[in-house]
Design a protein around this motif. Structure first.
Motif, PDB file in Angstrom:
ATOM      1  N   VAL A 124       0.762  -1.034   0.032  1.00 51.54           N
ATOM      2  CA  VAL A 124      -0.077   0.055   0.033  1.00 51.54           C
ATOM      3  C   VAL A 124       0.792   1.083   0.050  1.00 51.54           C
ATOM      4  O   VAL A 124       1.664   1.290   0.704  1.00 51.54           O
ATOM      5  CB  VAL A 124      -0.833  -0.073   1.071  1.00 51.54           C
ATOM      6  N   ILE A 125       0.698   2.279  -1.158  1.00 48.53           N
ATOM      7  CA  ILE A 125       1.584   3.220  -1.160  1.00 48.53           C
ATOM      8  C   ILE A 125       0.780   4.558  -1.406  1.00 48.53           C
ATOM      9  O   ILE A 125       1.537   5.800  -1.409  1.00 48.53           O
ATOM     10  CB  ILE A 125       2.468   3.132  -2.415  1.00 48.53           C
ATOM     11  N   ARG A 126      -0.472   4.358  -1.590  1.00 45.74           N
ATOM     12  CA  ARG A 126      -1.212   5.664  -1.968  1.00 45.74           C
ATOM     13  C   ARG A 126      -1.521   6.595  -0.806  1.00 45.74           C
ATOM     14  O   ARG A 126      -1.490   7.735  -0.596  1.00 45.74           O
ATOM     15  CB  ARG A 126      -2.626   5.174  -2.512  1.00 45.74           C
ATOM     16  N   ARG A 127      -1.914   5.766   0.575  1.00 47.09           N
ATOM     17  CA  ARG A 127      -2.378   6.645   1.562  1.00 47.09           C
ATOM     18  C   ARG A 127      -1.114   6.934   2.461  1.00 47.09           C
ATOM     19  O   ARG A 127      -0.379   5.805   2.840  1.00 47.09           O
ATOM     20  CB  ARG A 127      -3.498   5.813   2.489  1.00 47.09           C
ATOM     21  N   TYR A 128      -0.949   7.944   2.954  1.00 45.04           N
ATOM     22  CA  TYR A 128       0.008   8.113   3.905  1.00 45.04           C
ATOM     23  C   TYR A 128      -0.623   9.276   5.139  1.00 45.04           C
ATOM     24  O   TYR A 128      -1.192  10.166   4.987  1.00 45.04           O
ATOM     25  CB  TYR A 128       1.162   8.511   3.525  1.00 45.04           C
ATOM     26  N   GLU A 129       0.158   8.852   6.413  1.00 42.72           N
ATOM     27  CA  GLU A 129       0.010  10.017   7.343  1.00 42.72           C
ATOM     28  C   GLU A 129       0.600   9.752   8.438  1.00 42.72           C
ATOM     29  O   GLU A 129       0.860   8.810   8.802  1.00 42.72           O
ATOM     30  CB  GLU A 129      -1.873   9.906   7.638  1.00 42.72           C
ATOM     31  N   ARG A 130       0.750  10.889   9.134  1.00 42.30           N
ATOM     32  CA  ARG A 130       1.541  10.568  10.605  1.00 42.30           C
ATOM     33  C   ARG A 130       0.791   9.896  11.649  1.00 42.30           C
ATOM     34  O   ARG A 130      -0.310   9.660  11.590  1.00 42.30           O
ATOM     35  CB  ARG A 130       1.731  12.279  11.065  1.00 42.30           C
ATOM     36  N   ASP A 131       1.863   9.412  12.557  1.00 47.22           N
ATOM     37  CA  ASP A 131       1.184   8.564  13.493  1.00 47.22           C
ATOM     38  C   ASP A 131       0.450   9.086  14.820  1.00 47.22           C
ATOM     39  O   ASP A 131      -0.252   8.442  15.352  1.00 47.22           O
ATOM     40  CB  ASP A 131       2.407   7.778  13.980  1.00 47.22           C
ATOM     41  N   ARG A 132       0.555  10.476  14.889  1.00 44.31           N
ATOM     42  CA  ARG A 132      -0.109  10.866  15.871  1.00 44.31           C
ATOM     43  C   ARG A 132      -0.372  12.230  15.833  1.00 44.31           C
ATOM     44  O   ARG A 132       0.118  13.091  14.950  1.00 44.31           O
ATOM     45  CB  ARG A 132       0.898  10.934  17.454  1.00 44.31           C
ATOM     46  N   PRO A 133      -1.377  12.787  16.614  1.00 43.09           N
ATOM     47  CA  PRO A 133      -1.865  14.308  16.218  1.00 43.09           C
ATOM     48  C   PRO A 133      -0.708  15.162  16.564  1.00 43.09           C
ATOM     49  O   PRO A 133      -0.165  15.103  17.556  1.00 43.09           O
ATOM     50  CB  PRO A 133      -3.031  14.557  17.419  1.00 43.09           C
ATOM     51  N   GLY A 134      -0.596  16.501  15.745  1.00 41.80           N
ATOM     52  CA  GLY A 134       0.308  17.470  16.069  1.00 41.80           C
ATOM     53  C   GLY A 134       1.739  17.019  15.583  1.00 41.80           C
ATOM     54  O   GLY A 134       2.642  18.111  15.625  1.00 41.80           O
ATOM     55  N   GLU A 135       2.060  15.872  15.123  1.00 41.68           N
ATOM     56  CA  GLU A 135       3.400  15.398  14.650  1.00 41.68           C
ATOM     57  C   GLU A 135       3.634  16.518  13.437  1.00 41.68           C
ATOM     58  O   GLU A 135       4.900  16.894  12.973  1.00 41.68           O
ATOM     59  CB  GLU A 135       3.338  14.232  14.112  1.00 41.68           C
ATOM     60  N   ASP A 179      -2.018  16.784  10.058  1.00 44.37           N
ATOM     61  CA  ASP A 179      -1.883  15.589   9.120  1.00 44.37           C
ATOM     62  C   ASP A 179      -2.691  14.230   9.571  1.00 44.37           C
ATOM     63  O   ASP A 179      -3.250  13.819   8.941  1.00 44.37           O
ATOM     64  CB  ASP A 179      -0.305  15.304   9.226  1.00 44.37           C
ATOM     65  N   HIS A 180      -2.514  13.957  10.987  1.00 44.56           N
ATOM     66  CA  HIS A 180      -3.147  12.687  11.379  1.00 44.56           C
ATOM     67  C   HIS A 180      -4.790  12.723  11.562  1.00 44.56           C
ATOM     68  O   HIS A 180      -5.218  12.062  11.224  1.00 44.56           O
ATOM     69  CB  HIS A 180      -2.611  12.459  12.777  1.00 44.56           C
ATOM     70  N   THR A 181      -5.226  13.947  12.172  1.00 38.46           N
ATOM     71  CA  THR A 181      -6.644  14.219  12.454  1.00 38.46           C
ATOM     72  C   THR A 181      -7.464  14.761  11.360  1.00 38.46           C
ATOM     73  O   THR A 181      -8.590  14.428  11.341  1.00 38.46           O
ATOM     74  CB  THR A 181      -6.694  14.657  13.908  1.00 38.46           C
ATOM     75  N   ARG A 182      -6.760  15.407  10.534  1.00 37.93           N
ATOM     76  CA  ARG A 182      -7.507  16.333   9.300  1.00 37.93           C
ATOM     77  C   ARG A 182      -8.251  17.410  10.177  1.00 37.93           C
ATOM     78  O   ARG A 182      -9.048  18.046   9.500  1.00 37.93           O
ATOM     79  CB  ARG A 182      -8.488  15.705   8.670  1.00 37.93           C
ATOM     80  N   LEU A 183      -7.996  17.766  11.448  1.00 35.30           N
ATOM     81  CA  LEU A 183      -8.714  18.914  12.177  1.00 35.30           C
ATOM     82  C   LEU A 183      -8.147  20.153  11.408  1.00 35.30           C
ATOM     83  O   LEU A 183      -7.059  20.300  11.157  1.00 35.30           O
ATOM     84  CB  LEU A 183      -8.294  18.819  13.586  1.00 35.30           C
ATOM     85  N   ALA A 184      -8.995  21.047  11.100  1.00 29.51           N
ATOM     86  CA  ALA A 184      -8.560  22.243  10.134  1.00 29.51           C
ATOM     87  C   ALA A 184      -9.173  23.410  10.758  1.00 29.51           C
ATOM     88  O   ALA A 184     -10.178  23.538  11.614  1.00 29.51           O
ATOM     89  CB  ALA A 184      -9.321  21.965   8.919  1.00 29.51           C
ATOM     90  N   TYR A 185      -8.249  24.560  10.689  1.00 29.59           N
ATOM     91  CA  TYR A 185      -8.526  25.960  11.214  1.00 29.59           C
ATOM     92  C   TYR A 185      -8.060  26.959  10.232  1.00 29.59           C
ATOM     93  O   TYR A 185      -7.109  26.773   9.294  1.00 29.59           O
ATOM     94  CB  TYR A 185      -7.501  25.998  12.473  1.00 29.59           C
ATOM     95  N   SER A 186      -8.851  27.851  10.001  1.00 27.66           N
ATOM     96  CA  SER A 186      -9.033  28.734   8.873  1.00 27.66           C
ATOM     97  C   SER A 186      -9.200  30.313   9.339  1.00 27.66           C
ATOM     98  O   SER A 186     -10.226  30.346  10.458  1.00 27.66           O
ATOM     99  CB  SER A 186      -9.740  28.444   7.595  1.00 27.66           C
ATOM    100  N   PRO A 306     -13.318  14.612  11.612  1.00 28.32           N
ATOM    101  CA  PRO A 306     -11.786  14.832  12.011  1.00 28.32           C
ATOM    102  C   PRO A 306     -11.687  14.868  13.583  1.00 28.32           C
ATOM    103  O   PRO A 306     -10.870  14.271  14.411  1.00 28.32           O
ATOM    104  CB  PRO A 306     -11.387  16.342  11.655  1.00 28.32           C
ATOM    105  N   ILE A 307     -12.870  15.328  14.423  1.00 29.21           N
ATOM    106  CA  ILE A 307     -12.700  15.185  15.978  1.00 29.21           C
ATOM    107  C   ILE A 307     -12.518  13.848  16.488  1.00 29.21           C
ATOM    108  O   ILE A 307     -12.053  13.642  17.602  1.00 29.21           O
ATOM    109  CB  ILE A 307     -14.049  15.991  16.287  1.00 29.21           C
ATOM    110  N   GLY A 315      -6.496   6.070  15.446  1.00 34.88           N
ATOM    111  CA  GLY A 315      -7.029   5.964  14.242  1.00 34.88           C
ATOM    112  C   GLY A 315      -7.668   4.522  14.021  1.00 34.88           C
ATOM    113  O   GLY A 315      -8.117   4.247  12.733  1.00 34.88           O
ATOM    114  N   GLN A 316      -8.117   3.987  14.872  1.00 38.83           N
ATOM    115  CA  GLN A 316      -8.801   2.422  14.771  1.00 38.83           C
ATOM    116  C   GLN A 316     -10.264   2.561  15.060  1.00 38.83           C
ATOM    117  O   GLN A 316     -10.530   3.102  16.144  1.00 38.83           O
ATOM    118  CB  GLN A 316      -8.130   1.412  15.503  1.00 38.83           C
ATOM    119  N   TYR A 317     -11.063   2.179  13.985  1.00 39.24           N
ATOM    120  CA  TYR A 317     -12.643   2.511  14.281  1.00 39.24           C
ATOM    121  C   TYR A 317     -12.995   0.931  14.354  1.00 39.24           C
ATOM    122  O   TYR A 317     -12.693   0.393  13.657  1.00 39.24           O
ATOM    123  CB  TYR A 317     -12.948   3.265  13.144  1.00 39.24           C
TER     124      TYR A 317
END
Length: 318
Positions: A124-135, A179-186, A306-307, A315-317
């Motif tokens: 699997v190469i398509r999806r990538y994300e950091r392991d923890r929030p804030g990384e 990166d990990h949570t996709r939580l966004a702020y604008s 994201p929350i 990230g396990q559901y």
């Protein structure tokens, strides 16, 4: 994970415990946090019995699943997918399984889309994300034309809107995505100067901290001058204890999570409907961000908002 309208995240539960431990009545704390007294007492009991670990969500997975496919058969399904690139309709007859069962197994192991796999190796190469929030936090700026009072070309038509479009100037939407949570702020600003970018980063970090991301380790941006050379930007990074990272030149894909967020920002906020003024569009941003972070299903998070990743860092559901 909690339901999507749950009042408390893990961070909120810690805040509840701190306020009760300071000597305040549970009923008063529950009222100001918008929860029932029974809920407040439940989290207090869990904290007293288990400590901070008791404030995290418990998995809803059943303790035993006697009808689940055996692990060795699941491994055989994954092996056929990786080595022969077969789909559920072909793997099923080989192993004597229904195609629907094969599809669930492939989805569970994130092998349900061939586009995500490296063809020669099956990795699997398509999806990538950091392991923890804030990384890693992605930051970018999106430039939008301001809307004149009475509406622009989307409201009045292209010919009528063209006369005022050039004189209105632009809004600059600064966005940060974890990166990990996709939580966004604008935030919307009149420019993208160094001081503006630095102040935005400081407020974005405060927003993330309010939602349980207590530390930002790295910040990824494009190669704009403010990020490469700006002293105020570097000072803001230093205050946060974060490291700045730059994308490769002409490779916006590297900053893909915030670039994709920008597209959602346009589709579901900026161009969602014809606004009659710039202030109307600006005021609609807060509602969009709340919906995006707390309610909107995110395909990269298995349909969760994201929350939910704040409450479920691994990230396990289920």
């Amino acid at each position: 994970m909690p339901h999507r309208n749950a009042r408390l995240t893990v961070f909120g539960r810690r805040l509840l415990v701190d306020r009760v431990c300071s000597g305040r009545p549970v009923a008063h704390v529950a009222a100001e946090m918008g929860i029932s007294r029974a809920t407040a007492h439940k989290w207090i009991r869990r904290w007293r019995a288990e400590g901070d670990a008791g404030l995290h969500d418990r998995s809803s997975r059943p303790r035993t699943t006697p009808h689940r496919t055996a692990a060795d058969i699941e491994e055989r399904v994954c092996e056929l997918r990786r080595t022969r690139k077969l789909g559920p309709a072909r793997i099923g007859p080989i192993l004597g399984l229904p195609a629907s069962t094969v599809h669930r197994i492939l989805t569970r192991h994130r092998l349900n889309r061939l586009a995500w796999l490296d063809r020669p190796t099956g990795v699997v190469i398509r999806r990538y994300e950091r392991d923890r929030p804030g990384e890693l936090v992605h930051v970018d700026v999106k430039k939008l034309g301001r809307i004149p009072d009475g509406g622009g070309h989307r409201t009045l038509g292209r010919q009528a809107g063209r006369a005022t479009r050039s004189s209105m100037g632009f809004d600059y939407v600064h966005s940060a995505v974890d990166d990990h949570t996709r939580l966004a702020y604008s935030e919307i600003h009149p420019d993208e100067k160094v001081a503006t970018c630095a102040a935005f980063l400081t407020r974005a970090a405060a927003f993330f901290q309010e939602h349980g991301i207590t530390r930002i380790e790295r910040v990824l941006t494009d190669n704009a001058w403010a990020y490469r050379k700006g002293l105020a930007w570097k000072a803001a990074l230093a205050d946060l204890g974060a490291t700045g990272k730059l994308t490769r030149a002409y490779r916006p894909q590297t900053n893909g999570k915030v670039e994709r967020f920008n597209r959602t920002l346009l589709d579901e906020w900026a161009y969602l409907r014809p606004y009659t003024s710039n202030n109307e569009r600006t005021e609609a941003l807060a509602d969009f961000l709340h919906t995006y972070n707390h309610h909107r299903c995110h395909t990269a998070l298995d349909g969760h908002p994201p929350i939910s990743r704040i409450n479920n860092p691994a990230g396990q559901y289920t």
